[in-house]
Design a protein around this motif. Structure first.
Motif, PDB file in Angstrom:
ATOM      1  N   PRO A  48       0.805  -1.227   0.000  1.00 40.66           N
ATOM      2  CA  PRO A  48       0.000   0.000   0.000  1.00 40.66           C
ATOM      3  C   PRO A  48       0.840   1.280   0.000  1.00 40.66           C
ATOM      4  O   PRO A  48       0.446   2.275  -0.609  1.00 40.66           O
ATOM      5  CB  PRO A  48      -0.827  -0.099   1.293  1.00 40.66           C
ATOM      6  N   ALA A  49       1.996   1.267   0.647  1.00 43.50           N
ATOM      7  CA  ALA A  49       2.847   2.464   0.678  1.00 43.50           C
ATOM      8  C   ALA A  49       3.328   2.828  -0.725  1.00 43.50           C
ATOM      9  O   ALA A  49       3.353   4.002  -1.104  1.00 43.50           O
ATOM     10  CB  ALA A  49       4.032   2.249   1.615  1.00 43.50           C
ATOM     11  N   THR A  50       3.690   1.832  -1.502  1.00 42.41           N
ATOM     12  CA  THR A  50       4.117   2.078  -2.883  1.00 42.41           C
ATOM     13  C   THR A  50       2.939   2.542  -3.720  1.00 42.41           C
ATOM     14  O   THR A  50       3.046   3.510  -4.481  1.00 42.41           O
ATOM     15  CB  THR A  50       4.727   0.799  -3.488  1.00 42.41           C
ATOM     16  N   LEU A  51       1.804   1.879  -3.588  1.00 40.33           N
ATOM     17  CA  LEU A  51       0.629   2.230  -4.380  1.00 40.33           C
ATOM     18  C   LEU A  51       0.055   3.593  -4.002  1.00 40.33           C
ATOM     19  O   LEU A  51      -0.582   4.246  -4.835  1.00 40.33           O
ATOM     20  CB  LEU A  51      -0.432   1.140  -4.242  1.00 40.33           C
ATOM     21  N   SER A  52       0.280   4.036  -2.778  1.00 40.68           N
ATOM     22  CA  SER A  52      -0.269   5.328  -2.348  1.00 40.68           C
ATOM     23  C   SER A  52       0.368   6.497  -3.098  1.00 40.68           C
ATOM     24  O   SER A  52      -0.150   7.617  -3.050  1.00 40.68           O
ATOM     25  CB  SER A  52      -0.107   5.505  -0.839  1.00 40.68           C
ATOM     26  N   LYS A  53       1.448   6.259  -3.819  1.00 38.00           N
ATOM     27  CA  LYS A  53       2.068   7.309  -4.638  1.00 38.00           C
ATOM     28  C   LYS A  53       1.200   7.640  -5.852  1.00 38.00           C
ATOM     29  O   LYS A  53       1.330   8.717  -6.424  1.00 38.00           O
ATOM     30  CB  LYS A  53       3.448   6.849  -5.112  1.00 38.00           C
ATOM     31  N   LEU A  54       0.336   6.692  -6.245  1.00 46.08           N
ATOM     32  CA  LEU A  54      -0.491   6.875  -7.432  1.00 46.08           C
ATOM     33  C   LEU A  54      -1.560   7.943  -7.205  1.00 46.08           C
ATOM     34  O   LEU A  54      -2.229   7.956  -6.176  1.00 46.08           O
ATOM     35  CB  LEU A  54      -1.165   5.565  -7.827  1.00 46.08           C
ATOM     36  N   GLY A  82      -7.093  -0.522  -2.346  1.00 46.44           N
ATOM     37  CA  GLY A  82      -8.136   0.040  -1.484  1.00 46.44           C
ATOM     38  C   GLY A  82      -7.546   0.717  -0.263  1.00 46.44           C
ATOM     39  O   GLY A  82      -7.954   1.829   0.100  1.00 46.44           O
ATOM     40  N   GLU A  83      -6.588   0.050   0.368  1.00 51.58           N
ATOM     41  CA  GLU A  83      -5.940   0.629   1.556  1.00 51.58           C
ATOM     42  C   GLU A  83      -5.206   1.922   1.205  1.00 51.58           C
ATOM     43  O   GLU A  83      -5.197   2.869   1.992  1.00 51.58           O
ATOM     44  CB  GLU A  83      -4.964  -0.382   2.148  1.00 51.58           C
ATOM     45  N   ALA A  84      -4.615   1.964   0.013  1.00 53.93           N
ATOM     46  CA  ALA A  84      -3.893   3.161  -0.434  1.00 53.93           C
ATOM     47  C   ALA A  84      -4.833   4.240  -0.965  1.00 53.93           C
ATOM     48  O   ALA A  84      -4.392   5.324  -1.331  1.00 53.93           O
ATOM     49  CB  ALA A  84      -2.882   2.775  -1.511  1.00 53.93           C
ATOM     50  N   LYS A  85      -6.121   3.913  -1.024  1.00 56.62           N
ATOM     51  CA  LYS A  85      -7.149   4.838  -1.509  1.00 56.62           C
ATOM     52  C   LYS A  85      -6.914   5.265  -2.962  1.00 56.62           C
ATOM     53  O   LYS A  85      -7.098   6.418  -3.338  1.00 56.62           O
ATOM     54  CB  LYS A  85      -7.289   6.041  -0.593  1.00 56.62           C
ATOM     55  N   VAL A  86      -6.514   4.283  -3.777  1.00 53.55           N
ATOM     56  CA  VAL A  86      -6.324   4.504  -5.203  1.00 53.55           C
ATOM     57  C   VAL A  86      -7.597   4.064  -5.919  1.00 53.55           C
ATOM     58  O   VAL A  86      -8.087   2.951  -5.692  1.00 53.55           O
ATOM     59  CB  VAL A  86      -5.119   3.688  -5.733  1.00 53.55           C
ATOM     60  N   GLU A  87      -8.120   4.930  -6.759  1.00 59.07           N
ATOM     61  CA  GLU A  87      -9.288   4.573  -7.560  1.00 59.07           C
ATOM     62  C   GLU A  87      -8.889   3.387  -8.438  1.00 59.07           C
ATOM     63  O   GLU A  87      -7.862   3.424  -9.123  1.00 59.07           O
ATOM     64  CB  GLU A  87      -9.682   5.765  -8.420  1.00 59.07           C
ATOM     65  N   HIS A  88      -9.713   2.322  -8.415  1.00 56.38           N
ATOM     66  CA  HIS A  88      -9.304   1.127  -9.156  1.00 56.38           C
ATOM     67  C   HIS A  88     -10.474   0.252  -9.571  1.00 56.38           C
ATOM     68  O   HIS A  88     -11.514   0.256  -8.936  1.00 56.38           O
ATOM     69  CB  HIS A  88      -8.337   0.284  -8.319  1.00 56.38           C
ATOM     70  N   GLU A  89     -10.227  -0.466 -10.639  1.00 57.16           N
ATOM     71  CA  GLU A  89     -11.083  -1.552 -11.107  1.00 57.16           C
ATOM     72  C   GLU A  89     -10.150  -2.733 -11.323  1.00 57.16           C
ATOM     73  O   GLU A  89      -9.284  -2.683 -12.196  1.00 57.16           O
ATOM     74  CB  GLU A  89     -11.761  -1.206 -12.430  1.00 57.16           C
ATOM     75  N   VAL A  90     -10.288  -3.761 -10.520  1.00 54.05           N
ATOM     76  CA  VAL A  90      -9.480  -4.972 -10.665  1.00 54.05           C
ATOM     77  C   VAL A  90     -10.450  -6.121 -10.899  1.00 54.05           C
ATOM     78  O   VAL A  90     -11.300  -6.400 -10.059  1.00 54.05           O
ATOM     79  CB  VAL A  90      -8.612  -5.231  -9.407  1.00 54.05           C
TER      80      VAL A  90
END
Length: 166
Positions: A48-54, A82-90
């Protein structure tokens, strides 16, 4: 792209398949966080820490029978986004293995799950470039409303049980 007339180079998307999907995700997390990312069965990131940069949204497509990327890894990726609060469709398509999109003939023939993934991708990108609200946000709102309704029904059921006990 910058040389083309009417081309907005401030709003970009990066897309890749397999190794290219992995590279697309790593490029946007490391270099272009404002770009949208589309990953077709590329190795996901579940930190999540890496993805939170998005700052841009992510659309990711996998197959449930992919031997290179197990479903538990996809689930971990979805949870980390989700934890990083990145808008996503997986999305994981049932019965599909790795590299199930072979060529555009599958799209023309509307073969499943290729056509479903193609439509998800093109709608995701179209919405992103038009600045429209994504399905991910609409889904979150619907899930919130369902949870509210379930809580209301649960409270009403508890009240009913208490009244009957009196």
């Amino acid at each position: 792209a910058a040389r083309q007339e009417k081309c907005n180079t401030r709003k970009l998307a990066v897309m890749g398949f397999c190794y290219g999907g992995s590279r697309a995700l790593r490029y946007t997390t490391g270099t272009r966080p404002n770009a949208a990312t589309v990953v077709w069965y590329g190795t996901p990131i579940d930190n999540p820490a890496t993805l939170s940069k998005l700052r841009g949204p992510v659309c990711a497509i996998f197959g449930t029978e992919d031997l290179q990327i197990p479903q538990r890894k996809v689930d971990s990726f979805r949870a980390a986004l989700g934890e990083a609060k990145v808008e996503h469709e997986v999305v994981s398509y049932y019965g599909a293995g790795h590299a199930f999109f072979k060529d555009m003939e599958q799209v023309r023939k509307e073969e499943m799950p290729v056509i479903a993934g193609w439509r998800l991708t093109t709608n995701f990108l179209r919405g992103y470039f038009k600045g429209e609200e994504s399905f991910a946000y609409k889904r979150d709102f619907l899930e919130f409303m369902l949870a509210q309704e379930e809580a209301k029904e649960s409270a009403q059921a508890e009240d009913s049980v208490q009244r009957q006990a009196e």
